[in-house]
Design an enzyme around this catalytic site. Structure first.
Site, PDB file in Angstrom:
ATOM      1  N   ILE A  36       0.820  -1.214   0.000  1.00  7.68           N
ATOM      2  CA  ILE A  36       0.000   0.000   0.000  1.00  7.68           C
ATOM      3  C   ILE A  36       0.856   1.268   0.000  1.00  7.68           C
ATOM      4  O   ILE A  36       0.409   2.308  -0.472  1.00  7.68           O
ATOM      5  CB  ILE A  36      -0.987  -0.034   1.198  1.00  7.68           C
ATOM      6  CG1 ILE A  36      -2.193   0.833   0.930  1.00  7.68           C
ATOM      7  CG2 ILE A  36      -0.307   0.332   2.500  1.00  7.68           C
ATOM      8  CD1 ILE A  36      -3.356   0.559   1.870  1.00  7.68           C
ATOM      9  N   GLU A 105       6.836  -4.685  10.861  1.00 12.34           N
ATOM     10  CA  GLU A 105       5.625  -3.983  11.317  1.00 12.34           C
ATOM     11  C   GLU A 105       4.418  -4.907  11.369  1.00 12.34           C
ATOM     12  O   GLU A 105       3.544  -4.741  12.217  1.00 12.34           O
ATOM     13  CB  GLU A 105       5.328  -2.804  10.388  1.00 12.34           C
ATOM     14  CG  GLU A 105       6.343  -1.684  10.533  1.00 12.34           C
ATOM     15  CD  GLU A 105       6.144  -0.572   9.524  1.00 12.34           C
ATOM     16  OE1 GLU A 105       5.255  -0.696   8.654  1.00 12.34           O
ATOM     17  OE2 GLU A 105       6.890   0.410   9.610  1.00 12.34           O
ATOM     18  N   HIS A 110       6.038 -12.065   5.452  1.00 11.78           N
ATOM     19  CA  HIS A 110       5.890 -11.498   4.110  1.00 11.78           C
ATOM     20  C   HIS A 110       7.262 -11.258   3.524  1.00 11.78           C
ATOM     21  O   HIS A 110       8.195 -10.882   4.229  1.00 11.78           O
ATOM     22  CB  HIS A 110       5.077 -10.199   4.134  1.00 11.78           C
ATOM     23  CG  HIS A 110       5.516  -9.201   5.149  1.00 11.78           C
ATOM     24  ND1 HIS A 110       5.253  -9.332   6.493  1.00 11.78           N
ATOM     25  CD2 HIS A 110       6.212  -8.046   5.025  1.00 11.78           C
ATOM     26  CE1 HIS A 110       5.747  -8.303   7.148  1.00 11.78           C
ATOM     27  NE2 HIS A 110       6.359  -7.514   6.280  1.00 11.78           N
TER      28      HIS A 110
HETATM   29  P1  AMP Z   1       7.352  -4.758   7.336  1.00 10.71           P
HETATM   30  O1  AMP Z   1       7.934  -3.503   7.910  1.00 10.71           O
HETATM   31  O2  AMP Z   1       8.403  -5.607   6.670  1.00 10.71           O
HETATM   32  O3  AMP Z   1       6.528  -5.518   8.347  1.00 10.71           O
HETATM   33  O4  AMP Z   1       6.410  -4.303   6.156  1.00 10.71           O
HETATM   34  C1  AMP Z   1       5.022  -4.205   6.250  1.00 10.71           C
HETATM   35  C2  AMP Z   1       4.546  -3.663   4.929  1.00 10.71           C
HETATM   36  O5  AMP Z   1       3.144  -3.816   4.854  1.00 10.71           O
HETATM   37  C3  AMP Z   1       4.842  -2.171   4.707  1.00 10.71           C
HETATM   38  O6  AMP Z   1       5.640  -2.012   3.531  1.00 10.71           O
HETATM   39  C4  AMP Z   1       3.456  -1.555   4.529  1.00 10.71           C
HETATM   40  O7  AMP Z   1       3.424  -0.529   3.567  1.00 10.71           O
HETATM   41  C5  AMP Z   1       2.629  -2.760   4.105  1.00 10.71           C
HETATM   42  N1  AMP Z   1       1.206  -2.681   4.376  1.00 10.71           N
HETATM   43  C6  AMP Z   1       0.605  -2.335   5.529  1.00 10.71           C
HETATM   44  N2  AMP Z   1      -0.723  -2.403   5.416  1.00 10.71           N
HETATM   45  C7  AMP Z   1      -0.981  -2.816   4.150  1.00 10.71           C
HETATM   46  C8  AMP Z   1      -2.166  -3.084   3.421  1.00 10.71           C
HETATM   47  N3  AMP Z   1      -3.383  -2.937   3.962  1.00 10.71           N
HETATM   48  N4  AMP Z   1      -2.056  -3.484   2.128  1.00 10.71           N
HETATM   49  C9  AMP Z   1      -0.833  -3.611   1.570  1.00 10.71           C
HETATM   50  N5  AMP Z   1       0.323  -3.384   2.210  1.00 10.71           N
HETATM   51  C10 AMP Z   1       0.254  -2.985   3.488  1.00 10.71           C
END
Ligand code: AMP
Length: 126
Positions: A36, A105, A110
């Site tokens: 996102i 986060e 992922h």
């Molecule tokens: P991380 O810091 O590796 O946990 O990355 C989490 C990722 O999830 C970040 O790049 C966010 O931009 C992404 N993210 C959070 N919420 C969503 C969502 N609803 N749809 C798509 N990506 C998301």
């Protein structure tokens, strides 16, 4: 200590269909969708459908079928997004953050697939 999975994390909600996503690929055991807050022209997240907190949790507890499916899904996403260097793309970076030091986060495994521009070196010195 065993991993505790939080069913209320945002990717669990995406998998349940509670919130929308821009799907790039869906397989039996995996889902890929656009990040996102894209940090590159190509920024796709690939997640297993199973409840795994991070990569080592998945490596320890996922079935062989899940691991094969997830690994191949990553390759398929790279192909679909045109970043697979073996097939004319310019390359990509696959990143999976786990835990506090890596600033994970969302506590559902992922892999970020990033590409579409020069990405620079992997890490900057702290
Ligand atoms: P991380 O810091 O590796 O946990 O990355 C989490 C990722 O999830 C970040 O790049 C966010 O931009 C992404 N993210 C959070 N919420 C969503 C969502 N609803 N749809 C798509 N990506 C998301």
């Amino acid at each position: 200590m065993p991993y505790a999975y939080d069913d209320e994390n945002i990717f669990a909600k995406i998998l349940r269909g509670d919130i929308p996503n821009k799907t790039v690929l869906e397989t039996e055991h995996s889902l890929a969708f656009e990040d996102i807050y894209a940090q590159a022209p190509v920024h796709v997240l690939v997640i297993p459908k199973g409840k795994y907190v991070c990569y080592d949790h998945f490596a320890l507890e996922a079935s062989d079928a899940e691991i094969v499916d997830f690994t191949r899904a990553i390759g398929e996403v790279c192909r679909k997004m045109g970043v697979q260097p073996g097939e004319g793309g310019n390359g990509f970076r696959a990143i999976s953050n786990a835990g506090e030091d890596a600033v994970q986060e969302v506590p559902h495994l992922h892999v970020h697939i990033l590409g579409g521009r020069p990405l620079g070196r992997m890490l900057q010195k702290a």
